[in-house]
Structures are given as C-alpha cells and as structure tokens.
Design a protein around this motif. Structure first.
Motif, PDB file in Angstrom:
ATOM      1  N   LYS A   1     -10.594  11.525  -2.145  1.00 25.05           N
ATOM      2  CA  LYS A   1     -11.951  11.887  -1.717  1.00 25.05           C
ATOM      3  C   LYS A   1     -12.134  11.637  -0.225  1.00 25.05           C
ATOM      4  O   LYS A   1     -12.805  12.398   0.462  1.00 25.05           O
ATOM      5  N   ILE A   2     -11.532  10.578   0.291  1.00 28.08           N
ATOM      6  CA  ILE A   2     -11.600  10.286   1.727  1.00 28.08           C
ATOM      7  C   ILE A   2     -10.908  11.394   2.509  1.00 28.08           C
ATOM      8  O   ILE A   2     -11.410  11.849   3.536  1.00 28.08           O
ATOM      9  N   TRP A   3      -9.740  11.852   2.027  1.00 30.62           N
ATOM     10  CA  TRP A   3      -9.043  12.956   2.702  1.00 30.62           C
ATOM     11  C   TRP A   3      -9.916  14.202   2.736  1.00 30.62           C
ATOM     12  O   TRP A   3      -9.988  14.881   3.756  1.00 30.62           O
ATOM     13  N   MET A   4     -10.590  14.499   1.634  1.00 30.18           N
ATOM     14  CA  MET A   4     -11.449  15.684   1.568  1.00 30.18           C
ATOM     15  C   MET A   4     -12.599  15.561   2.571  1.00 30.18           C
ATOM     16  O   MET A   4     -12.932  16.513   3.271  1.00 30.18           O
ATOM     17  N   ARG A   5     -13.209  14.389   2.639  1.00 34.25           N
ATOM     18  CA  ARG A   5     -14.332  14.181   3.560  1.00 34.25           C
ATOM     19  C   ARG A   5     -13.869  14.337   5.007  1.00 34.25           C
ATOM     20  O   ARG A   5     -14.515  15.019   5.809  1.00 34.25           O
TER      21      ARG A   5
ATOM     22  N   PHE B   1       0.833  -1.189   0.000  1.00 33.94           N
ATOM     23  CA  PHE B   1       0.000   0.000   0.000  1.00 33.94           C
ATOM     24  C   PHE B   1       0.871   1.244   0.000  1.00 33.94           C
ATOM     25  O   PHE B   1       1.948   1.257   0.578  1.00 33.94           O
ATOM     26  N   ASN B   2       0.381   2.293  -0.650  1.00 35.70           N
ATOM     27  CA  ASN B   2       1.079   3.567  -0.657  1.00 35.70           C
ATOM     28  C   ASN B   2       0.829   4.292   0.654  1.00 35.70           C
ATOM     29  O   ASN B   2      -0.280   4.277   1.161  1.00 35.70           O
ATOM     30  N   HIS B   3       1.876   4.928   1.156  1.00 39.76           N
ATOM     31  CA  HIS B   3       1.739   5.780   2.330  1.00 39.76           C
ATOM     32  C   HIS B   3       2.017   7.206   1.890  1.00 39.76           C
ATOM     33  O   HIS B   3       3.042   7.482   1.270  1.00 39.76           O
ATOM     34  N   TYR B   4       1.092   8.091   2.175  1.00 38.29           N
ATOM     35  CA  TYR B   4       1.243   9.486   1.792  1.00 38.29           C
ATOM     36  C   TYR B   4       1.524  10.315   3.040  1.00 38.29           C
ATOM     37  O   TYR B   4       0.781  10.240   4.012  1.00 38.29           O
ATOM     38  N   PRO B   5       2.588  11.112   3.019  1.00 42.55           N
ATOM     39  CA  PRO B   5       2.921  11.930   4.184  1.00 42.55           C
ATOM     40  C   PRO B   5       1.884  13.020   4.434  1.00 42.55           C
ATOM     41  O   PRO B   5       1.144  13.426   3.530  1.00 42.55           O
ATOM     42  N   HIS B   6       1.846  13.486   5.657  1.00 46.32           N
ATOM     43  CA  HIS B   6       0.882  14.515   6.070  1.00 46.32           C
ATOM     44  C   HIS B   6       1.027  15.776   5.221  1.00 46.32           C
ATOM     45  O   HIS B   6       0.033  16.407   4.865  1.00 46.32           O
ATOM     46  N   GLU B   7       2.251  16.150   4.876  1.00 46.44           N
ATOM     47  CA  GLU B   7       2.493  17.357   4.087  1.00 46.44           C
ATOM     48  C   GLU B   7       1.852  17.257   2.706  1.00 46.44           C
ATOM     49  O   GLU B   7       1.317  18.225   2.188  1.00 46.44           O
TER      50      GLU B   7
ATOM     51  N   LYS C   1      -0.779  15.430   1.926  1.00 47.05           N
ATOM     52  CA  LYS C   1      -2.232  15.508   2.110  1.00 47.05           C
ATOM     53  C   LYS C   1      -2.685  16.949   2.274  1.00 47.05           C
ATOM     54  O   LYS C   1      -3.660  17.376   1.640  1.00 47.05           O
ATOM     55  N   THR C   2      -1.974  17.707   3.110  1.00 48.38           N
ATOM     56  CA  THR C   2      -2.366  19.102   3.327  1.00 48.38           C
ATOM     57  C   THR C   2      -2.174  19.936   2.064  1.00 48.38           C
ATOM     58  O   THR C   2      -2.983  20.823   1.788  1.00 48.38           O
ATOM     59  N   GLU C   3      -1.144  19.641   1.289  1.00 47.00           N
ATOM     60  CA  GLU C   3      -0.933  20.363   0.027  1.00 47.00           C
ATOM     61  C   GLU C   3      -2.059  20.052  -0.958  1.00 47.00           C
ATOM     62  O   GLU C   3      -2.559  20.945  -1.655  1.00 47.00           O
ATOM     63  N   ALA C   4      -2.483  18.796  -1.028  1.00 48.99           N
ATOM     64  CA  ALA C   4      -3.579  18.420  -1.917  1.00 48.99           C
ATOM     65  C   ALA C   4      -4.875  19.136  -1.518  1.00 48.99           C
ATOM     66  O   ALA C   4      -5.599  19.655  -2.374  1.00 48.99           O
ATOM     67  N   ILE C   5      -5.157  19.188  -0.230  1.00 48.32           N
ATOM     68  CA  ILE C   5      -6.353  19.873   0.258  1.00 48.32           C
ATOM     69  C   ILE C   5      -6.270  21.365  -0.049  1.00 48.32           C
ATOM     70  O   ILE C   5      -7.228  21.981  -0.509  1.00 48.32           O
ATOM     71  N   ARG C   6      -5.089  21.964   0.183  1.00 53.46           N
ATOM     72  CA  ARG C   6      -4.913  23.397  -0.077  1.00 53.46           C
ATOM     73  C   ARG C   6      -5.133  23.724  -1.552  1.00 53.46           C
ATOM     74  O   ARG C   6      -5.813  24.698  -1.881  1.00 53.46           O
TER      75      ARG C   6
ATOM     76  N   MET D   1      -4.040  15.151  -8.539  1.00 58.17           N
ATOM     77  CA  MET D   1      -3.497  13.797  -8.527  1.00 58.17           C
ATOM     78  C   MET D   1      -2.305  13.664  -9.474  1.00 58.17           C
ATOM     79  O   MET D   1      -1.304  13.035  -9.134  1.00 58.17           O
ATOM     80  N   GLU D   2      -2.384  14.263 -10.647  1.00 55.95           N
ATOM     81  CA  GLU D   2      -1.274  14.221 -11.591  1.00 55.95           C
ATOM     82  C   GLU D   2      -0.081  15.020 -11.070  1.00 55.95           C
ATOM     83  O   GLU D   2       1.061  14.592 -11.188  1.00 55.95           O
ATOM     84  N   HIS D   3      -0.351  16.175 -10.483  1.00 51.94           N
ATOM     85  CA  HIS D   3       0.711  17.055  -9.991  1.00 51.94           C
ATOM     86  C   HIS D   3       1.463  16.442  -8.815  1.00 51.94           C
ATOM     87  O   HIS D   3       2.697  16.533  -8.738  1.00 51.94           O
ATOM     88  N   LEU D   4       0.746  15.806  -7.893  1.00 48.06           N
ATOM     89  CA  LEU D   4       1.362  15.269  -6.672  1.00 48.06           C
ATOM     90  C   LEU D   4       1.661  13.767  -6.738  1.00 48.06           C
ATOM     91  O   LEU D   4       2.250  13.218  -5.812  1.00 48.06           O
ATOM     92  N   GLY D   5       1.242  13.091  -7.802  1.00 46.21           N
ATOM     93  CA  GLY D   5       1.533  11.670  -7.940  1.00 46.21           C
ATOM     94  C   GLY D   5       0.667  10.778  -7.067  1.00 46.21           C
ATOM     95  O   GLY D   5       1.123   9.733  -6.612  1.00 46.21           O
ATOM     96  N   ILE D   6      -0.572  11.180  -6.834  1.00 43.63           N
ATOM     97  CA  ILE D   6      -1.514  10.365  -6.054  1.00 43.63           C
ATOM     98  C   ILE D   6      -2.189   9.408  -7.027  1.00 43.63           C
ATOM     99  O   ILE D   6      -2.745   9.830  -8.036  1.00 43.63           O
TER     100      ILE D   6
END
Length: 62
Positions: free
Chosen positions: A46-50, A8-14, A16-21, A34-39
């Motif tokens: 969508k789960i992070w946004m919720r 599984f991929n692990h995404y750092p907190h930074e 996640k916050t950059e994607a939300i911002r 997703m393309e810019h950050l490689g998600i």
C-alpha cells in the motif's frame, strides 16, 4: 517497531514496478499480487501504491 535482531525484507525496484503494473494495468487485487510475487507485507504494498500515485516511478526508488 523493530525488535533487536529483526531482519527486514528488501524488494528490488523491478518487483515493485511489476506489482504496480499488475494492479494499475491488469486490475489484479492486492492479495493476488502478493501471492504471485511473494510479498509478505500488505502494508508495504500500500505504501508503494501511495508513493507511485504521488511521485510516479521516482516514488519507488529506495
């Protein structure tokens, strides 16, 4: 459902916050972020946004 030997991929907190911002403040689309950050998983983003909408910054912590 997870399969035996699957990793599984692990995404750092930074990240996640950059994607939300980028979505909330800059108005970027999910696909562009997703393309810019490689998600690789749109559902995960969508789960992070919720979680962010419900709990704020604390919702993004592992």
């Amino acid at each position: 459902m997870a399969k035996k030997g699957q990793t599984f991929n692990h995404y750092p907190h930074e990240l996640k916050t950059e994607a939300i911002r980028l979505n909330v403040d800059e108005g970027w689309t999910y696909r562009r972020i997703m393309e810019h950050l490689g998600i690789s998983d749109r559902h995960r983003f969508k789960i992070w946004m919720r979680k962010y909408k419900q709990l704020g910054e604390f919702g993004l912590m592992d």
